[in-house]
Motif scaffolding. Structure first.
Motif, PDB file in Angstrom:
ATOM      1  N   PHE A  35     -38.962   9.498   8.663  1.00  0.00           N
ATOM      2  CA  PHE A  35     -39.152   8.618   7.512  1.00  0.00           C
ATOM      3  C   PHE A  35     -40.433   9.008   6.770  1.00  0.00           C
ATOM      4  CE2 PHE A  35     -36.046   5.297   8.432  1.00  0.00           C
ATOM      5  CZ  PHE A  35     -35.840   5.458   9.790  1.00  0.00           C
ATOM      6  N   GLN A  36     -40.426   8.742   5.470  1.00  0.00           N
ATOM      7  CA  GLN A  36     -41.640   8.794   4.692  1.00  0.00           C
ATOM      8  C   GLN A  36     -41.951   7.365   4.246  1.00  0.00           C
ATOM      9  OE1 GLN A  36     -41.387  10.196   0.680  1.00  0.00           O
ATOM     10  NE2 GLN A  36     -43.499  10.919   0.624  1.00  0.00           N
ATOM     11  N   GLN A  37     -43.199   6.954   4.462  1.00  0.00           N
ATOM     12  CA  GLN A  37     -43.622   5.649   3.964  1.00  0.00           C
ATOM     13  C   GLN A  37     -44.517   5.894   2.759  1.00  0.00           C
ATOM     14  OE1 GLN A  37     -45.840   2.957   6.623  1.00  0.00           O
ATOM     15  NE2 GLN A  37     -44.572   1.287   5.822  1.00  0.00           N
ATOM     16  N   ASN A  38     -44.084   5.392   1.611  1.00  0.00           N
ATOM     17  CA  ASN A  38     -44.829   5.681   0.388  1.00  0.00           C
ATOM     18  C   ASN A  38     -45.962   4.678   0.183  1.00  0.00           C
ATOM     19  OD1 ASN A  38     -43.638   3.346  -0.620  1.00  0.00           O
ATOM     20  ND2 ASN A  38     -42.033   4.475  -1.717  1.00  0.00           N
ATOM     21  N   SER A  39     -46.642   4.813  -0.932  1.00  0.00           N
ATOM     22  CA  SER A  39     -47.829   3.987  -1.192  1.00  0.00           C
ATOM     23  C   SER A  39     -47.489   2.509  -1.321  1.00  0.00           C
ATOM     24  CB  SER A  39     -48.549   4.478  -2.450  1.00  0.00           C
ATOM     25  OG  SER A  39     -47.652   4.440  -3.548  1.00  0.00           O
ATOM     26  N   ARG A  40     -46.237   2.194  -1.606  1.00  0.00           N
ATOM     27  CA  ARG A  40     -45.812   0.799  -1.714  1.00  0.00           C
ATOM     28  C   ARG A  40     -45.398   0.232  -0.359  1.00  0.00           C
ATOM     29  NH1 ARG A  40     -41.278   0.525  -6.062  1.00  0.00           N
ATOM     30  NH2 ARG A  40     -41.352  -1.662  -5.464  1.00  0.00           N
ATOM     31  N   GLU A  80     -46.325  14.401  -4.848  1.00  0.00           N
ATOM     32  CA  GLU A  80     -45.521  13.211  -4.507  1.00  0.00           C
ATOM     33  C   GLU A  80     -45.088  13.174  -3.045  1.00  0.00           C
ATOM     34  OE1 GLU A  80     -44.707  15.495  -6.846  1.00  0.00           O
ATOM     35  OE2 GLU A  80     -42.573  16.040  -6.703  1.00  0.00           O
ATOM     36  N   ASP A  81     -45.370  14.259  -2.306  1.00  0.00           N
ATOM     37  CA  ASP A  81     -45.073  14.257  -0.872  1.00  0.00           C
ATOM     38  C   ASP A  81     -46.121  13.482  -0.083  1.00  0.00           C
ATOM     39  OD1 ASP A  81     -44.004  17.737  -0.976  1.00  0.00           O
ATOM     40  OD2 ASP A  81     -42.861  15.892  -1.328  1.00  0.00           O
ATOM     41  N   SER A  82     -47.209  13.142  -0.722  1.00  0.00           N
ATOM     42  CA  SER A  82     -48.266  12.394  -0.025  1.00  0.00           C
ATOM     43  C   SER A  82     -47.711  11.067   0.489  1.00  0.00           C
ATOM     44  CB  SER A  82     -49.449  12.126  -0.955  1.00  0.00           C
ATOM     45  OG  SER A  82     -50.087  13.324  -1.319  1.00  0.00           O
ATOM     46  N   GLY A  83     -48.177  10.678   1.653  1.00  0.00           N
ATOM     47  CA  GLY A  83     -47.708   9.443   2.280  1.00  0.00           C
ATOM     48  C   GLY A  83     -47.828   9.576   3.779  1.00  0.00           C
ATOM     49  N   THR A  84     -47.253   8.625   4.471  1.00  0.00           N
ATOM     50  CA  THR A  84     -47.267   8.668   5.927  1.00  0.00           C
ATOM     51  C   THR A  84     -45.862   8.960   6.426  1.00  0.00           C
ATOM     52  OG1 THR A  84     -49.090   7.082   5.991  1.00  0.00           O
ATOM     53  CG2 THR A  84     -47.872   7.425   8.028  1.00  0.00           C
ATOM     54  N   TYR A  85     -45.772   9.923   7.310  1.00  0.00           N
ATOM     55  CA  TYR A  85     -44.479  10.339   7.848  1.00  0.00           C
ATOM     56  C   TYR A  85     -44.363   9.862   9.288  1.00  0.00           C
ATOM     57  CZ  TYR A  85     -43.903  13.240   3.745  1.00  0.00           C
ATOM     58  OH  TYR A  85     -43.765  13.663   2.446  1.00  0.00           O
ATOM     59  N   GLY A 101     -47.246   8.127  13.451  1.00  0.00           N
ATOM     60  CA  GLY A 101     -47.336   8.499  12.050  1.00  0.00           C
ATOM     61  C   GLY A 101     -48.290   9.652  11.777  1.00  0.00           C
ATOM     62  N   THR A 102     -48.004  10.381  10.704  1.00  0.00           N
ATOM     63  CA  THR A 102     -48.871  11.451  10.201  1.00  0.00           C
ATOM     64  C   THR A 102     -49.190  11.129   8.757  1.00  0.00           C
ATOM     65  OG1 THR A 102     -47.927  13.158  11.642  1.00  0.00           O
ATOM     66  CG2 THR A 102     -49.057  13.898   9.639  1.00  0.00           C
ATOM     67  N   ARG A 103     -50.470  10.944   8.477  1.00  0.00           N
ATOM     68  CA  ARG A 103     -50.872  10.658   7.103  1.00  0.00           C
ATOM     69  C   ARG A 103     -51.066  11.983   6.376  1.00  0.00           C
ATOM     70  NH1 ARG A 103     -55.794   6.734   6.622  1.00  0.00           N
ATOM     71  NH2 ARG A 103     -54.354   5.540   7.864  1.00  0.00           N
ATOM     72  N   LEU A 104     -50.201  12.255   5.420  1.00  0.00           N
ATOM     73  CA  LEU A 104     -50.247  13.511   4.678  1.00  0.00           C
ATOM     74  C   LEU A 104     -50.868  13.292   3.307  1.00  0.00           C
ATOM     75  CD1 LEU A 104     -49.481  16.494   4.173  1.00  0.00           C
ATOM     76  CD2 LEU A 104     -47.266  15.682   3.352  1.00  0.00           C
ATOM     77  N   GLN A 105     -51.854  14.106   3.012  1.00  0.00           N
ATOM     78  CA  GLN A 105     -52.461  14.098   1.678  1.00  0.00           C
ATOM     79  C   GLN A 105     -52.251  15.472   1.062  1.00  0.00           C
ATOM     80  OE1 GLN A 105     -56.750  13.737   1.564  1.00  0.00           O
ATOM     81  NE2 GLN A 105     -56.705  12.723  -0.432  1.00  0.00           N
ATOM     82  N   VAL A 106     -51.594  15.512  -0.090  1.00  0.00           N
ATOM     83  CA  VAL A 106     -51.400  16.777  -0.795  1.00  0.00           C
ATOM     84  C   VAL A 106     -52.412  16.833  -1.924  1.00  0.00           C
ATOM     85  CG1 VAL A 106     -49.801  18.239  -2.069  1.00  0.00           C
ATOM     86  CG2 VAL A 106     -48.963  16.796  -0.193  1.00  0.00           C
ATOM     87  N   LEU A 107     -53.181  17.888  -1.918  1.00  0.00           N
ATOM     88  CA  LEU A 107     -54.285  18.051  -2.870  1.00  0.00           C
ATOM     89  C   LEU A 107     -53.906  19.016  -3.976  1.00  0.00           C
ATOM     90  CD1 LEU A 107     -57.060  18.478  -0.150  1.00  0.00           C
ATOM     91  CD2 LEU A 107     -56.493  16.395  -1.418  1.00  0.00           C
TER      92      LEU A 107
END
Lengths: 108, 112
Positions: A35-40, A80-85, A101-107
């Motif tokens: 799963f991806q958990q988005n900013s919302r 837009e891939d940023s989020g928690t997986y 969970g893995t918190r991914l930040q795309v820079l």
């Protein structure tokens, strides 16, 4: 009890690069979901695997039930891939247990 | 298909009050799961139903928490005598034959 160990806990990627997330299971699992958990806060299902490999766009996931692990590969990362997986493993009882969970930040 | 619907989106209760959270699964889905998410504990499994029958409630705190699924179209999670440590986002998911989970937007419970 059923345990799901997920790594890394956090990851930073520059746009266009890729990496892999991994989940190890302490007991035999019958299936895995990612799963991806988005900013919302919404949890979006990416994959369901009972075995083997699935690919969807820039994402690919593998589940090896014999060796008790699953991976999620991200290539050509976008902002837009940023989020928690999260990975989530389904035990033989159908109970579904989540990784940490893995918190991914795309820079840029 | 409206997806899994959870109400209310936000609930604030005083310590010691009761809170009831509602979940409407996707029509036709046979399994309903409840989870709780906090920063410290992550996503914790609470309980799940299949064909309205409770299958596994091993994640439910033994006191104060109860879940029911009186019909195919909704499930409730009730917390009696709420405590500040119950504050969390409560997530409901449904699935067809306990495969791919589809989550609702969650209910954010705040216990003052």
């Amino acid at each position: 009890g059923d345990q799901v160990e997920q790594s890394p806990s956090a990851l930073s990627l520059h746009e266009g690069t890729g990496s892999a997330l991994r989940c190890n299971f302490t007991t035999t699992m019958r299936a895995v979901q990612w799963f991806q958990q988005n900013s919302r806060g919404s949890l979006i299902n990416l994959f369901y695997l009972a075995s083997g490999t699935k690919e969807n766009g820039r994402l690919k996931s593998t589940f090896n039930s014999k060796e008790s692990y699953s991976t999620l590969h991200i290539r050509d990362a976008q902002l837009e891939d940023s989020g928690t997986y999260f990975c989530a493993a389904e035990a033989n009882t159908n109970k579904v247990v989540f990784g940490t969970g893995t918190r991914l930040q795309v820079l840029p | 298909n409206a997806g899994v619907i959870q109400t209310p989106r936000h609930k604030v209760t005083g310590k010691g009050q009761e809170a009831t959270l509602w979940c409407e699964p996707i029509s036709g889905h046979s399994a309903v799961f409840w989870y709780r998410q906090t920063i410290v504990q992550g996503l914790e499994f609470l309980t799940y139903f299949r064909n309205q029958a409770p299958i596994d409630d091993s994640g439910m705190p033994k006191e104060r928490f109860s879940a029911q699924m009186p019909n195919q179209s909704h499930s409730t999670l009730k917390i009696q005598s709420t405590q500040p440590q119950d504050s969390a986002v409560y997530l409901c998911a449904s699935s067809l034959d306990a495969e791919t989970l589809y989550f609702g937007s969650g209910t954010r419970l705040t216990v003052l």
